[in-house]
Each structure stands twice: as C-alpha cells, then as structure tokens.
Design an enzyme around this catalytic site. Structure first.
Site, PDB file in Angstrom:
ATOM      1  CB  CYS A 154      12.540   0.127   2.250  1.00 35.35           C
ATOM      2  SG  CYS A 154      11.430  -0.903   3.210  1.00 35.35           S
ATOM      3  CB  CYS A 166       5.284  -4.561   2.249  1.00 38.70           C
ATOM      4  SG  CYS A 166       6.258  -3.452   1.247  1.00 38.70           S
TER       5      CYS A 166
END
Lengths: 203, 141
Positions: free
Chosen positions: B106, B37
């Site tokens: 994450c 990302c």
C-alpha cells in the site's frame, strides 16, 4: 517406489500399484489394496487425470474431484497413512479451487508454461486503471445520491467490462503455451480483470 | 496485529481527499493500481510557478492502509518543491504509519502515485515546451 510410479505415469506407461501390482486408475491411490501415493511432481490437471487445457468440462472436473477425493479420503484409509491422506486431500482441494475458477485456471496454465507470471509482470493498460477509477467514483456518487438507476447502469457497465476481459482471457489461455506476445497479452488481461473483479464486489 | 493510532486516524479522517482539474497545465495526475488486491489510487498535485507543490489531492479505492498511505503522502508533499517530493520513500510511510508487512505494498502504491503525478506534470511541460520554450522542458526535470 512411489516416485517411480509417478515417472511411469508421466511416460504414459500403464500404472501399476507398487504394493499389489494391481492396475491404478488414479496416480494417487490403488483401488485394490488402498495404497496411497504422494502427488510429487503432478500438476493440478494430472491429479484429476485431465488434459492441461483451458476448456475443461466443469461437470467432469467435479466428478473427478469427488472420485479422487474419495479415493484418498482418511476414512477410506483409516488403517494406512493418515497424514499422507490428509495432505493429498488438501492438495486436491486446492487444485479443484484453481481449476474450477476461469481466471485462476488461466493463471495456472500460464504458470505451467513458465516464465513471468501476471503478478510479477504487473502490467495494466493505463485506460483500465482510469476506467476502474471512474466507474468506482460514479458508483460511489450514485450510491451517495441514492440514484438506483445510475447504480444499475454502472453495475451493468462494470459487468460488461468484466465479461469482455474474461472472454479475452479465455481466448488467450486456449492458445497456451503460445508465443511471448500472447503470453504478455494474457498477463495484462489477468491483471486487468483483478480491478474489474474488485469493482463488482463493490456493487 | 492491531493497527496503530496514526493509521486509524488517517483512515478515519483522511486528509486532502478530492480532485484537481486534470486538464490544468499546472496539475499532474497519477493513477496507479495494485493487481494483487484490485485497489486503485489517484493522486494529483498542483504546482506554482516555482515548481512548489501548493496542493495535493487523492482518491483511493482500497483498503484502510492504502487510504492512510495516500492521505499521508499528500500531507507530506504539500508545500514541498517537486524534486523534494520525488524523494518520498515508501519506507517512510511504513515507518510513520507502522504498517504491517502484508500492507507494505500500500505504501509502495502511494509512492508510485506521487511519482506518476510528477511524471504526468513533466510530460505536460515537455509537450508544451516543444512548441514554446524548448529549454523550459529540460530545466523542468
């Protein structure tokens, strides 16, 4: 019957339609009797009849994409197998999306070679991360301060880093399959450019 | 799916945002990223003479889940000894923030950042230990 045709194509044999025995320009459809063939085992380049190289002519890719898409289009095959037609259209769209993008195309060439993908590798030089971090900090500061000149100069810097990395990717992708060292360098460059791309979207 | 209250709280009021002096011998800096990302995360720790983490700061350029994960990580490791901080698991973050499956990376990023910061601190110690007190370098592990 269709897979046999695919195999014949791969072996470089002249392609003939299994239904009408007419010659076929595309492995996916027959221009004469409008028969459709599944794309099993064909890679993105083969779908468009292109050689698997990094340097492809964007105009030619576009032309092939339109030509083959029209050939398999549901409207053109209204009496035939509409689900195969839809499936092929989706495959062509995806193949075109990948091949038209210089980064995705390099990633795909690496995938065709086999071995570890850039995503699995994850390697990125530490300085790429710290540069990305620093530039994003500076861009944020410039934006908060309303400093248009600083924002412009950081933006130019970010674009320069992106262009440089893209040039490295192109150079390495042209060498594919290359050796393990060049593939490792390509994986690293492909991972690095994700950070630069993200940075550019912030501008 | 909708995000939970905790994640939104950490995203809207992130704890411990900022920077510590990178060059201080008692500060460890970890910079990690997720190429999927393009997110980048910097996490820093400050330790006292007993190797307790007395302060932690982070800067994350990424999605809300990445920000919330690093915010929570700094909150958790503050006040803990170094080796306890190493026990922080990304699954703890997933659980606490109720992260959806697509955002699990994450939390991995936050765990990696903590480890990288500790590794950086230890590398600094080893560097100094080699010239001053070699045994300090080994006991710092």
């Amino acid at each position: 019957m269709a897979p046999t045709e695919t195999e014949r194509q791969r072996q470089g044999a002249p392609a003939k339609c299994a239904a009408c025995a007419g010659p076929m320009d595309s492995p996916l459809f027959c221009d004469h009797c409008r028969s459709l063939y599944p794309a099993d085992g064909l890679n993105h380049f083969e779908l468009f009849g292109l050689a698997p190289t990094y340097d492809i002519d964007p105009a030619l890719l576009r032309q092939k994409y339109l030509q083959v898409s029209r050939g398999v289009h549901p409207d053109y095959h209204s009496t035939g197998d509409s689900s195969l037609s839809l499936h092929l259209s989706a495959q062509l769209n995806e193949a075109h999306r990948v091949l038209a993008d210089p980064v995705l195309r390099a990633e795909y060439l690496l995938e065709l070679v086999g071995g570890k993908s850039a995503k699995e590798d994850k390697s990125v030089p530490p300085e790429v991360l710290s540069t990305a971090l620093l530039l994003r900090e500076e861009i944020q500061e410039a934006r908060t301060a309303g400093d248009a000149a600083a924002l412009e100069s950081r933006g130019a810097q970010a674009r320069a880093v992106y262009e440089r990395t893209l040039a490295t990717i192109a150079e390495l992708a042209r060498q594919m399959p290359g050796d393990e060292r060049s593939r490792a360098r390509l994986r690293t460059a492909l991972n690095s450019i994700k950070y630069h791309q993200k940075l550019l979207t912030e501008l | 799916m909708a995000y939970g209250e905790k994640i939104i709280d950490h995203y809207q009021n992130p704890r411990n945002v900022g920077s510590l002096d990178r060059n201080s011998p008692n500060v460890g800096t970890g910079i990690v990223g997720a190429p999927e990302c393009g997110d980048v995360m910097k996490l820093q720790i400050l330790v006292d003479e007993h190797d307790n983490i007395v302060d932690a700061k982070f800067k994350t350029f990424g999605c809300g889940s990445a920000i919330a994960s690093s915010s929570l990580a700094t909150e958790w490791i503050k006040g803990r000894p170094l080796d306890e901080a190493l026990e922080l698991k990304n699954t703890d973050i997933v659980k606490e923030l109720a992260l959806p499956p697509v955002k699990i990376h994450c939390s991995v990023l936050a765990e990696d950042a903590v480890r990288a910061a500790i590794a950086d601190l230890k590398a600094k110690r080893t560097g100094r230990g080699a010239s001053a007190t070699p045994e300090a370098a080994t006991t710092a592990k």
